[in-house]
Design a protein around this motif. Sequence first.
Motif, mmCIF file in Angstrom:
data_model
loop_
_atom_site.group_PDB
_atom_site.id
_atom_site.type_symbol
_atom_site.label_atom_id
_atom_site.label_comp_id
_atom_site.label_asym_id
_atom_site.label_seq_id
_atom_site.Cartn_x
_atom_site.Cartn_y
_atom_site.Cartn_z
ATOM 1 N N LYS A 38 50.134 -15.446 8.242
ATOM 2 C CA LYS A 38 50.840 -16.299 9.197
ATOM 3 C C LYS A 38 50.696 -15.730 10.601
ATOM 4 O O LYS A 38 50.781 -14.515 10.808
ATOM 5 C CB LYS A 38 52.323 -16.384 8.815
ATOM 6 C CG LYS A 38 52.550 -17.184 7.545
ATOM 7 C CD LYS A 38 54.006 -17.219 7.191
ATOM 8 C CE LYS A 38 54.216 -17.963 5.878
ATOM 9 N NZ LYS A 38 55.619 -17.926 5.434
ATOM 10 N N PRO A 40 52.014 -14.754 13.962
ATOM 11 C CA PRO A 40 53.362 -14.452 14.470
ATOM 12 C C PRO A 40 53.695 -15.179 15.776
ATOM 13 O O PRO A 40 54.854 -15.402 16.104
ATOM 14 C CB PRO A 40 53.338 -12.935 14.667
ATOM 15 C CG PRO A 40 51.904 -12.563 14.740
ATOM 16 C CD PRO A 40 51.136 -13.598 13.984
ATOM 17 N N SER A 41 52.655 -15.570 16.519
ATOM 18 C CA SER A 41 52.902 -16.243 17.806
ATOM 19 C C SER A 41 53.170 -17.747 17.643
ATOM 20 O O SER A 41 53.614 -18.407 18.585
ATOM 21 C CB SER A 41 51.701 -16.030 18.742
ATOM 22 O OG SER A 41 50.552 -16.617 18.149
#
Length: 198
Positions: A38, A40-41
């Motif tokens: 995934k 993170p941003s």
Amino acid sequence: MGKQKKTRKYATMKRMLSLRDERLKEKDRLKPKKKEKKDPSALKEREVPQHPSCLFFQYNTQLGPPYHILVDTNFINFSIKAKLDLVQSMMDCLYAKCIPCITDCVMAEIEKLGQKYRVALRIAKDPRFDRLPCTHKGTYADDCLVQRVTQHKCYIVATVDRDLKRRIRKIPGVPIMYISNHRYNIERMPDDYGAPRF
């Protein structure tokens, strides 16, 4: 000596190789799933159910006389057993005009019960009762009632079913009518619902 009897094993299945077994060829083996990393941003999206505007905390502002009461199948059957007139007993319980509402699912359930419950069917076809059409598939009344009450919080639910009561208690602002001591009682109904508003 006689031949020993073999007991027959029921529901026995053939031993099968797992698709990840090493004895299978490389091309026939099931490939392990790779987990996607995934970012993170990336923005996280989550769906939060909208709070109903009819509720002032736990107080339901849409409830008021005349009360619309959604009737479950077993409520009619238990009322007949207790020799209670549905509309009159509802009015005795709430001290106001009551309109019993019957969905197509409940009607279908009563019809499925057959000849033994013909009195319940005759009561359900009373012209004083409102008929509510159902648009969903199937005739499972519990899901239908829960879904209808979640969408429109202007109903009181009349039922004797424990599971349905448990499900409705999770929905805020929906009172439950039930039978005890040969009369109707109401659960989770604030004291000042019947009081006139100035």
